[in-house]
Every structure is written in structure tokens, then in C-alpha cells.
Design a protein around this motif. Sequence first.
Motif, PDB file in Angstrom:
ATOM      1  N   PHE A   1       0.973  -1.206  -0.015  1.00 55.45           N
ATOM      2  CA  PHE A   1       0.084  -0.037   0.008  1.00 55.45           C
ATOM      3  C   PHE A   1       0.810   1.426  -0.090  1.00 55.45           C
ATOM      4  O   PHE A   1       1.750   1.325   0.886  1.00 55.45           O
ATOM      5  N   PHE A   2       0.698   2.114  -0.931  1.00 57.85           N
ATOM      6  CA  PHE A   2       1.119   3.446  -0.907  1.00 57.85           C
ATOM      7  C   PHE A   2      -0.047   4.291  -1.211  1.00 57.85           C
ATOM      8  O   PHE A   2      -0.723   4.022  -2.385  1.00 57.85           O
ATOM      9  N   PRO A   3      -0.195   5.636  -0.818  1.00 58.92           N
ATOM     10  CA  PRO A   3      -1.257   6.372  -0.981  1.00 58.92           C
ATOM     11  C   PRO A   3      -1.354   6.809  -2.502  1.00 58.92           C
ATOM     12  O   PRO A   3      -2.402   7.260  -2.790  1.00 58.92           O
ATOM     13  N   PHE A   4      -0.007   7.137  -3.018  1.00 62.45           N
ATOM     14  CA  PHE A   4      -0.082   7.736  -4.316  1.00 62.45           C
ATOM     15  C   PHE A   4      -0.250   6.650  -5.584  1.00 62.45           C
ATOM     16  O   PHE A   4       0.085   7.205  -6.791  1.00 62.45           O
TER      17      PHE A   4
ATOM     18  N   VAL B   1       0.136   4.570 -10.974  1.00 64.20           N
ATOM     19  CA  VAL B   1      -0.189   6.126 -10.440  1.00 64.20           C
ATOM     20  C   VAL B   1      -1.558   5.970 -10.064  1.00 64.20           C
ATOM     21  O   VAL B   1      -2.477   5.895 -10.778  1.00 64.20           O
ATOM     22  N   HIS B   2      -1.953   6.476  -8.844  1.00 65.61           N
ATOM     23  CA  HIS B   2      -3.369   6.707  -8.338  1.00 65.61           C
ATOM     24  C   HIS B   2      -4.051   7.739  -9.416  1.00 65.61           C
ATOM     25  O   HIS B   2      -3.683   8.866  -9.508  1.00 65.61           O
TER      26      HIS B   2
ATOM     27  N   SER C   1      -2.731   6.588 -18.026  1.00 72.21           N
ATOM     28  CA  SER C   1      -2.218   5.710 -16.829  1.00 72.21           C
ATOM     29  C   SER C   1      -0.806   6.080 -16.875  1.00 72.21           C
ATOM     30  O   SER C   1      -0.199   6.565 -17.751  1.00 72.21           O
ATOM     31  N   GLY C   2      -0.311   5.662 -15.464  1.00 75.41           N
ATOM     32  CA  GLY C   2       1.249   5.400 -15.641  1.00 75.41           C
ATOM     33  C   GLY C   2       1.685   4.484 -14.302  1.00 75.41           C
ATOM     34  O   GLY C   2       0.472   4.049 -13.787  1.00 75.41           O
TER      35      GLY C   2
END
Length: 344
Positions: free
Chosen positions: A251-254, A290-291, A306-307
Motif C-alpha cells: 500500500f502506498f497512497p499515491f 499512479v493513483h 495511466s502510468g
Amino acid sequence: MKQRLESLKQEAVEQLGGVADVAQLNDLRVKYLGKKGALTEILRGMGALSAEERPIIGQVANEVRGVIEALVEEKQAAFDHKETESRLAAEKVDVTLPGRPMTQGSVHPLNQVIQEIEDIFIGMGYRIAEGPEVETDYYNFEALNLPKNHPARDMQDSFYLTEELLMRTHTSPVQVRTMEAMKGEVPVKVICPGRVFRRDDDDATHSFQFHQIEGLVIGEKIRMSDLKGTLLEFTRKMFGSQTQIRLRPSFFPFTEPSVEVDVTCVKCGGDGCRVCKDSGWLEILGSGMVHPRVLEMSGYDPEKYSGFAFGMGMERIAMLKYGVDDIRHFFTNDLRFLQQFSRI
């Protein structure tokens, strides 16, 4: 008074003739020529002389002064010449001796790793982007899907300078600044190297200051498989062609989805050893897609583009590559450590 002057001259000549060193010479110069010296003392009595006697006595006094000064200068020159001769004899150089080699410096091991990683990604079409080390709360957190009071901020214990300024905790703000500068254009393909700062423990694996390189790719139809292929290519060029990777959910917020990336142990090749705790794998970086909210906040339509992004610690990579067991070695400037990485 004329007789006193003649007597003084004779006495001074005798004294100066037998002087043995510079210190004694200086003492005699002060004794005869100083402001409170013998010659000055005699000349103070000229006021009592008649107008006819003063020029005569003055001429004699000048002659006496000239004789003493000349003798003092002659003795001083003799002492200087003797000192020069002694120094030259002592400092004589044997020109037939071999020369002393010049000690040359070398690139710091961290910089070597950074340059190597930059070369790998530049070879894959990336460009280098840089940004400020003192960042705003917006770029460091909010634009990366970390609003104020978000619990994930605790993962990056920060050095705040004011309520809105802090020492950046990662180089991800450079990615946001790059996306804003691109104004929605694609493709975006950058790596962002630099120093970052966190209120972390000071031990063998942690430091309040360390280095990161983060990467960002944005375009149409960018997929997780593109991320995996990119990281596989990087790790094989960095650690060897037999290197394998695995992606573990994280998990990463970004990023969403997010993954931790492991490589086969650089020591045992995946067989299991003390370095990898018999698992055969070593964690090297975090990454993910990327979020959509991060894309949207930076001016990109998440329905169209997207990325992927990734980030790694330089010290971690260097420690794995060179078998270094303490991160503090990179910052102590111990020549015994640094000379092991000399390319000369």
C-alpha cells in the motif's frame, strides 16, 4: 661633547666587532641608536652649546651615527648570509630520489551507484528531473493523495520548518512538479534523484538523510506489465543477467495497485543464506500504478491516461551491490572504506 662622541664611537666599534649573534646585535643597536640610547642621550645636551659649536657637533654626531649604523648593517648581513647557508645545507634535495606519487581521489560509492542507475534509465529513454529539497506540504503530501491528518503521513516522520514548509521526505514531489510543467502532455518518462530527509533512527540501516531515485511514466495504455518489465530490465543490468524479481501487494497512497519489489539474493542467487534470511529474496523498492486522483490533481485525465511510478533508496541499492552492512559507512568519510571503491 665631541670627546664623548668619539669615545662612544670607539666603544661601539669594539662592542659590535665582538658580537656573537643576532640577539646581541639587536641589543647593541638599541643601546647606541635607540630612542633612549647613548647617542640620543649625548645629543640632548646640544641645547647648551653655542651657535658656532652646534653645526660642528652635529656633523660629528652624524658621522658617529653613520659608522655605527653601517657596522650594524654589515653584521646583520653577515648573520643573514650565515643563516641562509645553514638552511640551504639542511634543506638540500637529492634530485636522484624517485618522486612521491600524488594521491588521487575517486567518485564516492553512492555517486557511483547513482550514476550507474541514471545511465541505465537514460538508456531506456528516461530523462532526469530535479526539484527543491525544501518543499511545501502540498507537493510533498497533498498532491500525492495524502491530505492533512491522513494516517499514512505517520509513515514519513518529517522535519517541518513551518506549518507549510518541510524538508522533503521523498523525491515524489518532483514527479508532481514535472506533471504540472507538462500541462497534460504525454509521454512523461522521468527519474528523480536526490536527497531526502526523515526523522528516522540512526543505526546500521537507517539515517535521517538518505538518497532516493524515483521514476514516473505516464501515457496511454500503460499497464502493470510495463512496470514489471522495466524493473526486471533495471535489476538485471544492476545486479546481473540472472536476477529475477517478484512483486508483492502493498500500500502506498499515491499508487493503486501498489507493490513491493524483491530481487533474488545477490549473495546466494536465491538459494537462501544469512543475508536474505534463507528466503532467497531481498526487498529493494516500492512501486505501483499512479493513483487516478494523483493524475487528476496534476492535470491528467485518468480515464485517458495511466502510468506507473517506483522509488528506491540509493543506500539500499549500494549496500546490496557492494555487500556493505552499515549505512553509516557512506557518511563517515573514512578513507579506509572509500578507497575500496576507487576506480583508479
